[in-house]
Design an enzyme around this catalytic site. Structure first.
Site, PDB file in Angstrom:
ATOM      1  N   TYR A   1      -4.457  -0.035   4.323  1.00 18.26           N
ATOM      2  CA  TYR A   1      -3.731   1.108   3.410  1.00 18.26           C
ATOM      3  C   TYR A   1      -3.514   0.487   2.024  1.00 18.26           C
ATOM      4  O   TYR A   1      -3.128  -0.900   1.729  1.00 18.26           O
ATOM      5  CB  TYR A   1      -2.338   1.506   3.977  1.00 18.26           C
ATOM      6  CG  TYR A   1      -2.439   2.153   5.283  1.00 18.26           C
ATOM      7  CD1 TYR A   1      -2.877   3.373   5.251  1.00 18.26           C
ATOM      8  CD2 TYR A   1      -2.313   1.613   6.503  1.00 18.26           C
ATOM      9  CE1 TYR A   1      -2.904   4.187   6.751  1.00 18.26           C
ATOM     10  CE2 TYR A   1      -2.610   2.014   7.616  1.00 18.26           C
ATOM     11  CZ  TYR A   1      -2.896   3.244   8.099  1.00 18.26           C
ATOM     12  OH  TYR A   1      -3.151   4.084   9.135  1.00 18.26           O
TER      13      TYR A   1
ATOM     14  N   ASP B   1      -1.622   3.826  -5.053  1.00 16.95           N
ATOM     15  CA  ASP B   1      -1.713   4.527  -6.228  1.00 16.95           C
ATOM     16  C   ASP B   1      -1.589   3.558  -7.392  1.00 16.95           C
ATOM     17  O   ASP B   1      -1.819   3.507  -8.348  1.00 16.95           O
ATOM     18  CB  ASP B   1      -1.024   5.658  -6.452  1.00 16.95           C
ATOM     19  CG  ASP B   1       0.526   5.600  -6.311  1.00 16.95           C
ATOM     20  OD1 ASP B   1       0.832   4.757  -5.372  1.00 16.95           O
ATOM     21  OD2 ASP B   1       1.347   6.685  -6.941  1.00 16.95           O
TER      22      ASP B   1
ATOM     23  N   TYR C   1       2.240  -6.416  -7.482  1.00 19.02           N
ATOM     24  CA  TYR C   1       1.707  -5.725  -6.436  1.00 19.02           C
ATOM     25  C   TYR C   1       0.424  -5.033  -6.488  1.00 19.02           C
ATOM     26  O   TYR C   1      -0.187  -5.289  -5.689  1.00 19.02           O
ATOM     27  CB  TYR C   1       2.808  -4.658  -6.345  1.00 19.02           C
ATOM     28  CG  TYR C   1       2.841  -3.494  -5.190  1.00 19.02           C
ATOM     29  CD1 TYR C   1       2.985  -3.956  -3.886  1.00 19.02           C
ATOM     30  CD2 TYR C   1       2.576  -2.334  -5.436  1.00 19.02           C
ATOM     31  CE1 TYR C   1       2.724  -3.205  -2.946  1.00 19.02           C
ATOM     32  CE2 TYR C   1       2.388  -1.280  -4.350  1.00 19.02           C
ATOM     33  CZ  TYR C   1       2.461  -1.845  -3.154  1.00 19.02           C
ATOM     34  OH  TYR C   1       2.313  -0.968  -2.273  1.00 19.02           O
TER      35      TYR C   1
ATOM     36  N   LYS D   1      -2.636  -5.653  -3.924  1.00 21.70           N
ATOM     37  CA  LYS D   1      -3.282  -4.644  -3.090  1.00 21.70           C
ATOM     38  C   LYS D   1      -4.709  -4.320  -3.239  1.00 21.70           C
ATOM     39  O   LYS D   1      -5.510  -4.245  -2.710  1.00 21.70           O
ATOM     40  CB  LYS D   1      -2.618  -3.447  -3.342  1.00 21.70           C
ATOM     41  CG  LYS D   1      -1.089  -3.427  -2.781  1.00 21.70           C
ATOM     42  CD  LYS D   1      -0.963  -3.525  -1.468  1.00 21.70           C
ATOM     43  CE  LYS D   1      -1.229  -2.291  -0.526  1.00 21.70           C
ATOM     44  NZ  LYS D   1      -1.253  -2.854   0.959  1.00 21.70           N
TER      45      LYS D   1
ATOM     46  N   ALA E   1       2.731  -5.049   4.883  1.00 19.29           N
ATOM     47  CA  ALA E   1       2.521  -5.224   3.299  1.00 19.29           C
ATOM     48  C   ALA E   1       3.419  -6.059   2.807  1.00 19.29           C
ATOM     49  O   ALA E   1       4.687  -5.922   3.401  1.00 19.29           O
ATOM     50  CB  ALA E   1       2.092  -3.950   2.585  1.00 19.29           C
TER      51      ALA E   1
END
Ligand SMILES: NC(=O)c1ccc[n+]([C@@H]2O[C@H](COP(=O)([O-])OP(=O)(O)OC[C@H]3O[C@@H](n4cnc5c(N)ncnc54)[C@H](OP(=O)(O)O)[C@@H]3O)[C@@H](O)[C@H]2O)c1
Length: 291
Positions: free
Chosen positions: A107, A110, A133, A137, A68
């Site tokens: 993955y 939050d 970010y 994601k 990531a």
């Protein structure tokens, strides 16, 4: 009919294997089947051709994406890199998984939430990332879940391990140097890489896994602030140092962060019987382990 763990016995390829989660996964998944641990030098996940060639060569039963772009603040000025690795690469891996008839574990974070709910977030809650970010994601999640494969997208939070660069190791280092000032108005749940790797292993060994793919929250239970987390670390390591609470406004960063991003991980328990521990117990476990 899938027998217990058969998919993993065909072989597991971990991408981003030298990151903090990737390193722990490499150890924890080893008993499930042959593990290939690939770092960025072995396979750049942002290169679609290389991803496909790598998966074609290894033909694993399970692909685990621990890679990531995790520099939350730098992502605000490095959009292209963040979207390439967090949004596009998961799609490359999902296509490669489809071609190899492999499962994919991916993955997320939050930080796909804006923190405004004021109660633990469930998987069905709408996302509203505050920064690049989180948005990158979120797109990565969507890319994986749109593919017709067995895929597990595990959203986790405040990840740390006993080594590498993370909040735990940073606080340990800074506590040796003098008093600390730590943000006390952002709430979430620290989750150790070990807890997340063990949950991943439990998913892959579960007899119903082939039918249980989807989006899950996978964080420790409980809630604290960064200040609370820092105090727990300082106390656990016996450092005699003051930890002063400060506000987010007193610690400006390039990216905005959610004020409250607690994840409700009950779906993982309901569907697969996997229970994650309280964050304080996970922290004690991590600090007890000696290299
Ligand atoms: N850290 C947290 O607090 C946190 C919180 C919530 C969710 N998560 C999620 O949890 C997962 C694991 O995070 P982590 O903390 O283990 O991250 P990490 O320590 O930053 O590791 C990420 C790994 O990905 C590698 N990588 C980056 N770009 C790559 C590329 N183009 N090709 C191949 N590998 C590449 C990195 O290699 P280099 O070192 O060479 O760049 C690094 O080894 C991620 O999906 C992350 O979004 C993390």
């Amino acid at each position: 009919m899938e027998t217990l763990g058969a998919q993993a016995r065909r072989g597991i390829v971990i991408f981003g294997a030298h990151g903090q989660l990737g390193r722990v996964l490499t150890r924890v998944l080893a008993p499930l089947g042959p593990v290939q641990a690939l770092g960025r030098a072995d396979c750049d996940v942002g290169d679609e051709e290389v991803v496909h060639a790598t998966v074609r060569r290894l033909m694993p039963g399970v692909i685990v994406n621990a890679s990531a772009y995790t520099a939350v603040d730098r992502a605000e000025s490095e959009h292209a890199a963040a979207y390439r690795i967090n949004a596009q690469a998961p799609g490359f891996l999902a296509d490669a998984a489809a071609a190899a008839d492999a499962w994919l574990v991916h993955y997320s974070t939050d930080y796909v939430f804006d923190g405004g709910k004021g109660a633990p977030y469930e998987e069905r809650d709408p996302t509203a990332p505050l920064g690049v970010y989180g948005d990158s994601k979120r797109r990565g999640e969507e890319a994986v879940l749109a593919r017709p494969i067995v895929a597990f997208v595990l959203r986790t939070a405040w990840l740390y391990d006993r080594e590498g660069r993370n909040f735990l190791t940073t606080i340990r280092r800074l506590a040796a140097a003098g008093p600390l000032r730590i943000v006390a108005d952002q709430y979430g749940t620290p989750t150790s890489a070990m807890v997340l790797a063990e949950a991943t292993s439990a998913i892959l060994r579960h007899p119903e896994a082939v039918r249980a793919g989807g989006l899950y929250h996978a964080a420790c239970t409980g809630v604290t602030s960064w200040h609370g987390f820092a105090c727990a670390i300082v106390e656990a390591v016996g450092a005699k140092v003051e930890v002063a609470p400060i506000t987010t406004a007193e610690y400006p960063t390039a990216a905005r962060r959610p004020a409250y991003s607690v994840l409700d991980s009950r779906l993982l328990q309901e569907r697969l019987g996997i229970v994650l521990p309280p964050w304080s117990r996970a922290l004690a476990d991590v600090l007890r382990v000696r290299p």
